[in-house]
Design an enzyme around this catalytic site. Structure first.
Site, short mmCIF file in Angstrom:
data_model
loop_
_atom_site.label_atom_id
_atom_site.label_comp_id
_atom_site.label_asym_id
_atom_site.label_seq_id
_atom_site.Cartn_x
_atom_site.Cartn_y
_atom_site.Cartn_z
CB SER A 34 -4.76 24.81 79.40
OG SER A 34 -3.90 25.42 78.44
CE1 TYR A 49 -7.42 29.30 79.86
CE2 TYR A 49 -5.12 28.88 79.31
CZ TYR A 49 -6.46 28.56 79.19
OH TYR A 49 -6.86 27.50 78.40
#
Length: 249
Positions: free
Chosen positions: A141, A154
């Site tokens: 990401s 995350y």
């Protein structure tokens, strides 16, 4: 067809980027193992593939379980006879919280599903690729590159995915196993459905050079490039698919 006679596993294949990737790989000639914890939607992905003339099988998997990931790889060999492409795409996040407020169990779950799963996917896929080579694609990401406040777990997991990708690319290049990562920005997936309900969505949805969010198919196209022979001299890289998020507005 760019993936003719290839066999691929796509984790997180029930929806979003995973489903788009499974459908695109099939349309390009691959046989696909759709692996996901959501059985209903995973079987729906397989049905869509078959309706388009492709060949696919679904297997339910908790990607944080060594036994279940190993079973998916084994089932792929049993069904299709080989493994050429491994897409470690499954991942989750935790709710936005400062680090002091993140429950330990939430941290552990995010790291297990979003990073440990990549380790497990490669651990069990690579032995099946040593003789003939292959392509492994790990979903990271942009948060793993630039950081993201209130999403420390995350961000840490996705940064780890990028680091793992580099290390293993060095380890297995001599076996003609290419290992790369994809770093999407904000993409139209079930995750963004919740974000759309927040006041910050108008800003979040345009916070890149293209001033829009991406579509799963746009990420799948990048996956296809890394899976195909067109990227035969590409390994250890992280391909950013973010509409220019890292550039700002």
């Amino acid at each position: 067809m760019r993936l003719k006679d290839k066999v691929a596993i796509v984790t997180g294949g029930s929806s979003g980027i995973g489903r788009a990737t499974a459908l695109l790989f099939s349309s390009e000639g691959a046989q696909v193992m759709v692996a996901d914890i959501n059985e209903e939607l995973g079987r729906e992905t397989v049905q869509l593939i078959k309706e388009n003339g492709g060949d696919a099988v679904f297997q339910r998997v908790d990607v944080s379980s060594p036994e279940q990931v190993q079973a998916v790889v084994k089932a792929t060999i049993e069904n299709f006879g080989k493994l050429n492409i491994m897409v470690n795409n499954a991942g989750i996040s935790h709710g936005e919280k400062k680090i002091e407020d993140v429950p330990i169990e939430d941290w552990d779950k995010v790291v297990d599903v979003s990073m440990k799963s990549v380790f497990l996917g490669m651990k069990y896929a690579i032995p099946e690729m040593l003789e003939h080579g292959g392509s492994i694609i790990n979903t990271a990401s942009v948060a793993g590159i630039k950081g993201q406040k209130l999403l420390a777990g995350y961000t840490a997991a996705k940064s780890g995915v990028i680091a793992i990708t580099k290390s293993t690319a060095l380890e297995y290049g001599k076996h003609n196993i290419r290992i790369n990562a994809i770093a999407p920005g904000v993409i139209e997936t079930p995750i963004t459905d919740e974000w759309k309900k927040t006041p910050k969505w108008p800003i979040l949805s345009t916070a890149n050079a293209l001033r829009r969010i991406g579509q799963p198919e746009e990420v799948a196209n990048a996956m296809l490039f890394l899976a195909s022979d067109e990227s035969s001299f590409v390994t250890g890289t992280t391909l950013v698919v973010d509409g220019g998020t890292l550039l700002g507005k």
